[in-house]
Design a protein around this motif. Structure first.
Motif, short mmCIF file in Angstrom:
data_model
loop_
_atom_site.label_atom_id
_atom_site.label_comp_id
_atom_site.label_asym_id
_atom_site.label_seq_id
_atom_site.Cartn_x
_atom_site.Cartn_y
_atom_site.Cartn_z
N ALA A 44 40.78 -0.19 40.97
CA ALA A 44 42.02 0.50 40.59
C ALA A 44 41.81 2.01 40.59
O ALA A 44 42.67 2.78 41.02
CB ALA A 44 42.49 0.02 39.23
N ARG A 45 40.63 2.44 40.12
CA ARG A 45 40.32 3.87 40.06
C ARG A 45 40.22 4.46 41.47
O ARG A 45 40.70 5.58 41.72
CB ARG A 45 39.01 4.07 39.31
CG ARG A 45 38.61 5.52 39.11
CD ARG A 45 37.35 5.62 38.27
NE ARG A 45 36.95 7.00 38.06
CZ ARG A 45 35.90 7.37 37.34
NH1 ARG A 45 35.15 6.43 36.77
NH2 ARG A 45 35.60 8.64 37.21
N GLU A 46 39.62 3.73 42.39
CA GLU A 46 39.49 4.21 43.76
C GLU A 46 40.83 4.27 44.47
O GLU A 46 41.10 5.18 45.25
CB GLU A 46 38.51 3.32 44.52
CG GLU A 46 37.06 3.52 44.06
CD GLU A 46 36.16 2.38 44.47
OE1 GLU A 46 34.93 2.59 44.47
OE2 GLU A 46 36.66 1.27 44.79
N ARG A 47 41.69 3.30 44.18
CA ARG A 47 43.03 3.32 44.78
C ARG A 47 43.82 4.54 44.29
O ARG A 47 44.53 5.19 45.05
CB ARG A 47 43.79 2.03 44.45
CG ARG A 47 43.31 0.82 45.23
CD ARG A 47 44.30 -0.33 45.15
NE ARG A 47 44.41 -0.85 43.79
CZ ARG A 47 43.64 -1.82 43.30
NH1 ARG A 47 42.68 -2.35 44.05
NH2 ARG A 47 43.82 -2.26 42.07
N GLU A 48 43.65 4.84 43.01
CA GLU A 48 44.32 6.01 42.45
C GLU A 48 43.79 7.28 43.09
O GLU A 48 44.54 8.22 43.37
CB GLU A 48 44.10 6.06 40.93
CG GLU A 48 44.76 7.23 40.23
CD GLU A 48 46.27 7.28 40.38
OE1 GLU A 48 46.83 8.37 40.23
OE2 GLU A 48 46.88 6.22 40.65
N ALA A 49 42.49 7.32 43.37
CA ALA A 49 41.89 8.49 44.01
C ALA A 49 42.46 8.69 45.42
O ALA A 49 42.69 9.82 45.85
CB ALA A 49 40.37 8.33 44.07
N SER A 50 42.70 7.58 46.12
CA SER A 50 43.28 7.67 47.46
C SER A 50 44.70 8.21 47.41
O SER A 50 45.11 9.01 48.26
CB SER A 50 43.29 6.28 48.13
OG SER A 50 41.98 5.84 48.36
N ARG A 51 45.44 7.78 46.41
CA ARG A 51 46.82 8.29 46.27
C ARG A 51 46.81 9.77 45.93
O ARG A 51 47.67 10.53 46.36
CB ARG A 51 47.57 7.48 45.21
CG ARG A 51 47.78 6.02 45.62
CD ARG A 51 48.69 5.27 44.66
NE ARG A 51 48.84 3.88 45.06
CZ ARG A 51 48.12 2.87 44.59
NH1 ARG A 51 47.20 3.10 43.66
NH2 ARG A 51 48.33 1.64 45.01
N LYS A 52 45.82 10.18 45.13
CA LYS A 52 45.71 11.60 44.79
C LYS A 52 45.35 12.43 46.03
O LYS A 52 45.79 13.56 46.18
CB LYS A 52 44.66 11.80 43.70
CG LYS A 52 45.15 11.40 42.31
CD LYS A 52 44.11 11.72 41.24
CE LYS A 52 44.64 11.36 39.85
NZ LYS A 52 43.63 11.65 38.80
N GLU A 53 44.52 11.84 46.90
CA GLU A 53 44.17 12.53 48.14
C GLU A 53 45.43 12.81 48.95
O GLU A 53 45.62 13.91 49.48
CB GLU A 53 43.20 11.70 48.96
CG GLU A 53 42.83 12.37 50.29
CD GLU A 53 41.93 11.51 51.16
OE1 GLU A 53 41.66 11.93 52.30
OE2 GLU A 53 41.50 10.44 50.71
N VAL A 54 46.30 11.81 49.04
CA VAL A 54 47.56 11.99 49.76
C VAL A 54 48.39 13.11 49.12
O VAL A 54 48.97 13.95 49.81
CB VAL A 54 48.37 10.68 49.79
CG1 VAL A 54 49.77 10.92 50.35
CG2 VAL A 54 47.63 9.63 50.61
N MET A 55 48.45 13.12 47.79
CA MET A 55 49.21 14.14 47.08
C MET A 55 48.65 15.54 47.38
O MET A 55 49.40 16.48 47.64
CB MET A 55 49.17 13.88 45.58
CG MET A 55 49.93 14.92 44.74
SD MET A 55 49.67 14.69 42.97
CE MET A 55 47.96 15.21 42.81
N LEU A 56 47.31 15.65 47.36
CA LEU A 56 46.68 16.94 47.64
C LEU A 56 46.96 17.39 49.07
O LEU A 56 47.30 18.54 49.32
CB LEU A 56 45.17 16.85 47.41
CG LEU A 56 44.68 16.72 45.97
CD1 LEU A 56 43.17 16.55 45.96
CD2 LEU A 56 45.07 17.93 45.15
N LEU A 57 46.82 16.47 50.01
CA LEU A 57 47.04 16.80 51.41
C LEU A 57 48.47 17.28 51.66
O LEU A 57 48.69 18.20 52.46
CB LEU A 57 46.74 15.58 52.30
CG LEU A 57 45.28 15.20 52.46
CD1 LEU A 57 45.15 13.85 53.15
CD2 LEU A 57 44.53 16.26 53.25
#
Length: 289
Positions: A44-57
């Protein structure tokens, strides 16, 4: 993915792959990169990190940052669509030289562009945390440099927050990361070499690196000695670096008038180079993280 025709795979990581694709409905040659992330393999933590990456990009819009186009999810897969850089990465370009030094003109042009991209993300309180030659991409026949791969980037909640997680690539780790001290925005470049990780870390912490070739100017060699200072407080901020006359005069080559105006306004808001002993904040970000 029905809108894209896969040309070839160009990368692979722990949680997915990157493909060069052609947008069936896009203009021009329609080439772009699709990063496929398998969410099913993630916590769950890694999935959240991926979503944050999208937000940053999605926040990163600058000529010296690899462009983000869109993202979408299908079943347990996340897809991130980004700009394709046809010149490959800087590591590939360095290897093509086979030990022959680049001209100072080329080095400074790439360096200024990387600094401009870096300043853009630092102004938005974002740390890249893995800047290295493999994450710098080239276009326009190798003339334009772009910062990419924000997979382990970190957004700071306030200007005084320090990152504490040890991440990055060993050759580029800063002394403060090697010693498990809090850091904000620093990492080293590949001047440090070692036959083992322990030896490499020791050289980084002592600030020992091979001297820069005398074929380069005094201004450039002086700047590098300052960027390799062991103490983060002794390193110049990216804003102060870009204000140095031998670099500042190059900025107009790489920014359109509108972007250049915004950059100049932002640069003028920055304080003077931080004095020794003063605290660094993401508003006064350092050279390379």
């Amino acid at each position: 993915m029905n809108s894209y025709e896969i040309v070839r795979q160009i990368g692979e990581g722990a949680f997915g792959k990157a493909f060069l694709v052609r947008d069936k409905h896009g203009g021009g040659d329609g080439r772009c990169v699709v990063k496929h992330i398998n969410l099913a393999k993630m916590s769950a933590r890694e999935r959240e990190a991926s979503r944050k990456e999208v937000m940053l990009l999605s926040k990163m819009k600058h000529p010296n940052i690899v462009a983000f186009f869109r993202s979408f999810q299908e079943k347990n897969s996340l897809y991130i669509v980004m700009e394709y850089c046809d010149g490959g990465d800087l590591m590939k370009r360095i290897n093509m030289q086979r030990g022959v030094p680049f001209t100072e003109e080329q080095v400074l042009d790439w360096f200024v562009q990387i600094c401009l991209g870096l300043k853009h993300i630092h102004d938005r309180k974002i740390l890249h945390r893995d800047i290295k030659t493999q994450n710098i991409f080239l276009t326009s026949g190798g003339m334009k440099a772009k910062l990419g791969d924000f997979g382990i980037a970190r957004m700071l909640n306030n200007t005084m927050e320090l990152a504490r997680t040890c991440v990055g690539t060993p050759y580029y780790l800063s002394p403060e990361i090697c010693e498990s001290r809090p850091y904000n925005n620093k990492t080293c470049v590949h001047e440090f070499e070692g036959s083992s990780l322990r030896q490499l870390v020791g050289k980084i912490c002592r600030g020992r690196y091979n001297p820069v070739s005398s074929c380069y100017s005094y201004d450039l060699r002086l700047l590098l000695t300052q960027l390799f200072k062991v103490s983060p407080r002794d390193r110049p901020s990216v804003s102060s670096v870009l204000k140095r006359p031998f670099l500042e005069k190059r900025i107009s080559r790489h920014l359109e008038p509108q972007v250049r105006s915004s950059h100049t306004e932002s640069l003028n808001k920055q304080s003077c180079p931080t004095r020794p002993g003063a605290a660094h904040t993401p508003g006064n970000m350092e050279h390379t993280t």
